[in-house]
Enzyme design. Structure first.
Site, short mmCIF file in Angstrom:
data_model
loop_
_atom_site.label_atom_id
_atom_site.label_comp_id
_atom_site.label_asym_id
_atom_site.label_seq_id
_atom_site.Cartn_x
_atom_site.Cartn_y
_atom_site.Cartn_z
N SER A 99 -4.55 -4.48 1.61
CA SER A 99 -3.82 -3.72 0.57
C SER A 99 -4.15 -2.23 0.59
O SER A 99 -4.62 -1.66 -0.40
CB SER A 99 -4.12 -4.28 -0.82
N ASP B 266 7.76 -4.40 6.72
CA ASP B 266 8.25 -3.72 7.92
C ASP B 266 8.72 -4.67 9.02
O ASP B 266 9.31 -4.22 10.00
CB ASP B 266 7.14 -2.84 8.51
N ALA C 198 3.24 -6.05 1.86
CA ALA C 198 4.13 -7.19 1.62
C ALA C 198 3.34 -8.48 1.44
O ALA C 198 3.56 -9.23 0.49
CB ALA C 198 5.12 -7.33 2.79
N VAL D 187 -3.55 -14.32 13.54
CA VAL D 187 -2.74 -15.52 13.77
C VAL D 187 -2.10 -15.40 15.15
O VAL D 187 -1.42 -14.40 15.44
CB VAL D 187 -1.69 -15.71 12.66
N CYS E 31 0.37 5.37 3.68
CA CYS E 31 1.10 6.56 3.23
C CYS E 31 0.15 7.72 2.89
O CYS E 31 0.55 8.88 2.93
CB CYS E 31 1.92 6.23 1.98
N ARG F 76 -0.74 -15.14 -9.44
CA ARG F 76 -0.69 -14.73 -10.85
C ARG F 76 0.18 -15.72 -11.63
O ARG F 76 -0.17 -16.12 -12.74
CB ARG F 76 -0.07 -13.33 -10.92
N TYR G 250 17.65 19.01 -19.56
CA TYR G 250 17.59 20.45 -19.27
C TYR G 250 16.65 21.17 -20.22
O TYR G 250 16.74 21.00 -21.44
CB TYR G 250 18.98 21.10 -19.37
N TRP H 251 22.76 23.82 -15.51
CA TRP H 251 23.47 22.84 -14.68
C TRP H 251 22.48 22.38 -13.60
O TRP H 251 22.16 23.15 -12.69
CB TRP H 251 24.70 23.46 -14.00
N GLU I 276 -5.80 -11.55 8.10
CA GLU I 276 -5.61 -10.14 8.44
C GLU I 276 -6.47 -9.83 9.66
O GLU I 276 -7.67 -10.00 9.64
CB GLU I 276 -6.00 -9.25 7.26
C1 LIG Z 1 1.10 7.64 8.18
C2 LIG Z 1 2.06 6.81 7.37
C3 LIG Z 1 2.63 7.34 6.23
C4 LIG Z 1 3.51 6.58 5.47
N1 LIG Z 1 4.07 7.14 4.35
C5 LIG Z 1 4.92 6.40 3.58
C6 LIG Z 1 5.48 6.94 2.39
O1 LIG Z 1 5.19 8.09 2.02
N2 LIG Z 1 6.32 6.16 1.66
C7 LIG Z 1 6.64 4.87 2.04
O2 LIG Z 1 7.40 4.20 1.32
N3 LIG Z 1 6.11 4.33 3.17
C8 LIG Z 1 5.27 5.07 3.94
N4 LIG Z 1 4.73 4.52 5.08
C9 LIG Z 1 5.14 3.16 5.50
C10 LIG Z 1 4.33 2.09 4.82
O3 LIG Z 1 2.96 2.32 5.01
C11 LIG Z 1 4.73 0.74 5.41
O4 LIG Z 1 6.11 0.58 5.24
C12 LIG Z 1 4.01 -0.40 4.73
O5 LIG Z 1 2.64 -0.33 4.96
C13 LIG Z 1 4.55 -1.73 5.27
O6 LIG Z 1 3.82 -2.77 4.70
P1 LIG Z 1 3.78 -4.18 5.43
O7 LIG Z 1 2.91 -5.04 4.57
O8 LIG Z 1 5.14 -4.64 5.75
O9 LIG Z 1 3.13 -3.90 6.85
P2 LIG Z 1 1.73 -3.27 7.25
O10 LIG Z 1 1.27 -2.29 6.26
O11 LIG Z 1 1.89 -2.80 8.66
O12 LIG Z 1 0.76 -4.52 7.22
C14 LIG Z 1 0.88 -5.57 8.13
C15 LIG Z 1 -0.49 -6.14 8.34
O13 LIG Z 1 -0.37 -7.31 9.11
C16 LIG Z 1 -1.49 -7.40 9.99
N5 LIG Z 1 -1.09 -8.29 11.08
C17 LIG Z 1 -0.07 -8.14 11.95
N6 LIG Z 1 0.00 -9.19 12.79
C18 LIG Z 1 -1.00 -10.04 12.43
C19 LIG Z 1 -1.43 -11.29 12.93
N7 LIG Z 1 -0.81 -11.88 13.96
N8 LIG Z 1 -2.49 -11.88 12.33
C20 LIG Z 1 -3.12 -11.27 11.28
N9 LIG Z 1 -2.75 -10.08 10.79
C21 LIG Z 1 -1.70 -9.48 11.34
C22 LIG Z 1 -1.71 -5.96 10.41
O14 LIG Z 1 -3.02 -5.77 10.87
C23 LIG Z 1 -1.40 -5.19 9.12
O15 LIG Z 1 -2.56 -4.93 8.35
C24 LIG Z 1 3.82 5.25 5.86
C25 LIG Z 1 3.25 4.72 7.01
C26 LIG Z 1 2.37 5.47 7.76
C27 LIG Z 1 1.77 4.87 9.00
#
Ligand SMILES: Cc1cc2nc3c(=O)[nH]c(=O)nc-3n(C[C@H](O)[C@H](O)[C@H](O)COP(=O)(O)OP(=O)(O)OC[C@H]3O[C@@H](n4cnc5c(N)ncnc54)[C@H](O)[C@@H]3O)c2cc1C
Length: 461
Positions: free
Chosen positions: A41, A287, A13, A82, A45, A23, A430, A438, A35
Site C-alpha cells: 500500500s 493497472d 488495487a 505468485v 505517485c 472490513r 467566486y 467569470w 507481494e
Molecule cells: C512515479 C509515479 C508517479 C505516479 N503518479 C501518479 C499520480 O500522480 N496520480 C495517479 O493517479 N497515479 C499515479 N501513478 C500511478 C499509480 O501509482 C498506479 O496507477 C497505481 O500504483 C496502480 O496500482 P496497482 O495496485 O494497480 O498496481 P501497482 O501499484 O503496480 O501494484 C502492483 C503490485 O503487484 C505486485 N506484483 C506483481 N506481480 C506479482 C506477482 N506475480 N506476485 C506477487 N506480487 C506481484 C508488484 O510488486 C506491485 O507491488 C504514478 C506512478 C508512478 C510510478
C-alpha cells in the site's frame, strides 16, 4: 463457510480490495495476499516529490505497512511471488523469494492486482549503472542514493509524459542540468499538440533542454559500466544519470498464461463489478485492467492510482457479498512541472476523431484569480464540444498555481453528459482571491456554446 480469497499484488488495487472485503465480511473471509516486493500500500505517485525533497520517504509514502494489514486480519506474505494460477484446481503456486521455495495455496476467489510493467528500451546500455526507472519505492530509494552519492551535474530524462516531466522537475530542483528527450513533437502527449506546445515552452523557460522529435537509439557507458551519454539519431547527450519515463503496459503475464481474456490494449477485461469476463471467481483491478472510457465508448488502458483504489474498493464490496460497480472513466489526470500545472479530462482532438465525433474547439486565456488580485496567474483552457448537440467532449488546462484542479468541474460535467450551453449556467464559486468573476471554465463554456450555435446555423452535418 469461510470464503478463502487470494490476492496477487499488495498495492493500491489489491490491498484496497482485501481491506474492504475484510472490513465488511470480517471472519467470513480468510484473505491471503502475496507481494513480491518489499512495500505494501505505497504511493508511487509521491516518488517525484520525494526525489525533489518535498516529502520524506520511503516510510511516509506507505499508507499501510504489512504489519498494519496483518493486524487487520489479512495474511500478507511479502517477498513472495505468485508464479502460476490454476483456475481449474482453484489454486496458485507462490515462491517465497527469500527462502527460495515454492508452495501452493487454494482459493475460492482470486483477485489479480499485479499492476503494470514499465516500458524499457531494448537497447544496449539501458541497464547501465546510473540508468533508473521509478516504478516502486525501491526504485526511488536507489535513484536517491545514487543522486546523493554521485551528485550528478547532467541528467537526461527519456520520455516526456507525466512521470518524465515530474522527474525533470525533481532533478532541476536538485540542481542538475536536465535534458528531456521525447519522440513526439511536444512533451505531454496526453494533451493536444497546441497545449503540449505551451508545456514545451514553459519547460524551456525553466531551463530544461527539451529535445522533441528525437528517438533514443542507445546508451553509452564508460569502462566502469556507468552511463556516459544518451545517443540519439543525430547527437550524443552527455549524462551522469538517466531516468526512464517511457510509460507502462498492463502486467498480465500471469493472467494470460492462466487463460484469462485480454483486451486490445493488453489489459484484463472485466465487467462493471470488476469480475474478469467469463470467470465468476476471478476479480481484477488497477493497472492490469482495461477500462471503458465513458465519453468515447472505447476501452483503454489508464494506469492511474485513482482508478486502482476505486476498483479495489469495488472488488472488496463484491467479494464481501455487497454490491458495487466501477462504470468507467472520463480520462481525468493532473500533473505539474515546476510552476506549470497541467490537467486534462475527456477526449483530445485525436480521440474525438478516432471515436467519430464532429466537434468544435475553443481556447481561452484567463487568470487564476481576479486580475487585480495579488498572485493572479495566467491559465489557458481548451474545450472540445460535439457539433450540433454541444455535448462536452474534453477539456485541457495549462497554467500557473490554482489552474489544474479546475479540471474537476469539467470532469463532473463530462460524467453527467452536460452540454457546454448547460455549463454556462453552472453556479461556480467566486471571490477575488479564488477566481475572476467569470471562472475560466465558464468563459470557455460560453465561447464553446457560441461555437456550437454557429455550427447549428451552418448548413451541413
Ligand atoms: C512515479 C509515479 C508517479 C505516479 N503518479 C501518479 C499520480 O500522480 N496520480 C495517479 O493517479 N497515479 C499515479 N501513478 C500511478 C499509480 O501509482 C498506479 O496507477 C497505481 O500504483 C496502480 O496500482 P496497482 O495496485 O494497480 O498496481 P501497482 O501499484 O503496480 O501494484 C502492483 C503490485 O503487484 C505486485 N506484483 C506483481 N506481480 C506479482 C506477482 N506475480 N506476485 C506477487 N506480487 C506481484 C508488484 O510488486 C506491485 O507491488 C504514478 C506512478 C508512478 C510510478
Amino acid at each position: 463457510m469461510t470464503e478463502r480469497i487470494v490476492v496477487v499484488g499488495a498495492d493500491a488495487a489489491g490491498m484496497s480490495a482485501a481491506s474492504q472485503a475484510k472490513r465488511i465480511a470480517g471472519d467470513a473471509v480468510q484473505i491471503v495476499a502475496f507481494e513480491r516486493g518489499t512495500h505494501s500500500s505505497y504511493s508511487a505517485c509521491g516518488i517525484p516529490y520525494w526525489v525533489a525533497g518535498d516529502v520524506d520517504g520511503p516510510e511516509r509514502l506507505v499508507a499501510r505497512s504489512p504489519e498494519a494489514h496483518r493486524r487487520n486480519g489479512i495474511d500478507l506474505r511479502m517477498r513472495t511471488e505468485v508464479e502460476e494460477i490454476d483456475l481449474t484446481a482453484g489454486r496458485v503456486t507462490a515462491r517465497d523469494l527469500a527462502a527460495g521455495r515454492s508452495y501452493r495455496e487454494s482459493f475460492d476467489a482470486l483477485v489479480i492486482a499485479t499492476g503494470a510493467v514499465p516500458v524499457r528500451p531494448p537497447l544496449s546500455g539501458a541497464d547501465a549503472a546510473g540508468v533508473f526507472g521509478v516504478q516502486t519505492l525501491d526504485d526511488g530509494a536507489a535513484l536517491l542514493a545514487y543522486l546523493e552519492r554521485t551528485q550528478p551535474r547532467r541528467a537526461v530524462v527519456v520520455g516526456g509524459g507525466y512521470i518524465g516531466v515530474e522527474m525533470a522537475e525533481a532533478l532541476v530542483r536538485r540542481g542538475a542540468a536536465v535534458t528531456v528527450v521525447d519522440q513526439a513533437a511536444h512533451p505531454m502527449t496526453t494533451l493536444d499538440p497546441d497545449m503540449g506546445a505551451a508545456v514545451h515552452r514553459t519547460m524551456e523557460e525553466i531551463g530544461i533542454d527539451v529535445r522533441t522529435d528525437t528517438t533514443v537509439i542507445g546508451f553509452e557507458t564508460g569502462s566502469d559500466r556507468r552511463i556516459r551519454s544518451v545517443v540519439t539519431a543525430d547527437s550524443s547527450i552527455p549524462a551522469d544519470v538517466v531516468v526512464l519515463g517511457l510509460g507502462v503496459r498492463p502486467d498480465t503475464a500471469l493472467g494470460k498464461s492462466a487463460g484469462l481474456p485480454l483486451g486490445d490494449h493488453g489489459g484484463l477485461r472485466t465487467n462493471v463489478q470488476m469480475q474478469v469476463l467469463g470467470h465468476d471467481q476471478v476479480w481484477a483491478g488497477g493497472d492490469c485492467v482495461e477500462v471503458l472510457n465513458l465519453v468515447s465508448g472505447q476501452y483503454q488502458h489508464v494506469a492511474l492510482g485513482t482508478h486502482a483504489n476505486k476498483q479495489g474498493r469495488v472488488i472488496g464490496h463484491n467479494l464481501a457479498g455487497s454490491y458495487a460497480t466501477f462504470p468507467g472513466v472520463v480520462g481525468t489526470a493532473v500533473s505539474k512541472v515546476c510552476h506549470l500545472e497541467i490537467a486534462r479530462t475527456g477526449l483530445r482532438e485525436r480521440d474525438a476523431n478516432r471515436a467519430g465525433f464532429a466537434y468544435v474547439t475553443v481556447t481561452v486565456r484567463s487568470d487564476t484569480k481576479a486580475g487585480y488580485f495579488p498572485g493572479a496567474r495566467p491559465m489557458t483552457v481548451k474545450m472540445i464540444a460535439e457539433r450540433r448537440s454541444g455535448r462536452l467532449l474534453g477539456v485541457q488546462i495549462v497554467g500557473r498555481e490554482g489552474s489544474a484542479k479546475r479540471i474537476d468541474t469539467a470532469a463532473t460535467a463530462l460524467w453527467n453528459r452536460m452540454t457546454v450551453e448547460e455549463m454556462t449556467a453552472l453556479d461556480l464559486a467566486y471571490a477575488p482571491p479564488f477566481s475572476p468573476v467569470w471562472d475560466p471554465i465558464l468563459v470557455a463554456s460560453r465561447k464553446a456554446a457560441a461555437a456550437v450555435r454557429q455550427t447549428g446555423a451552418d448548413r451541413g452535418p
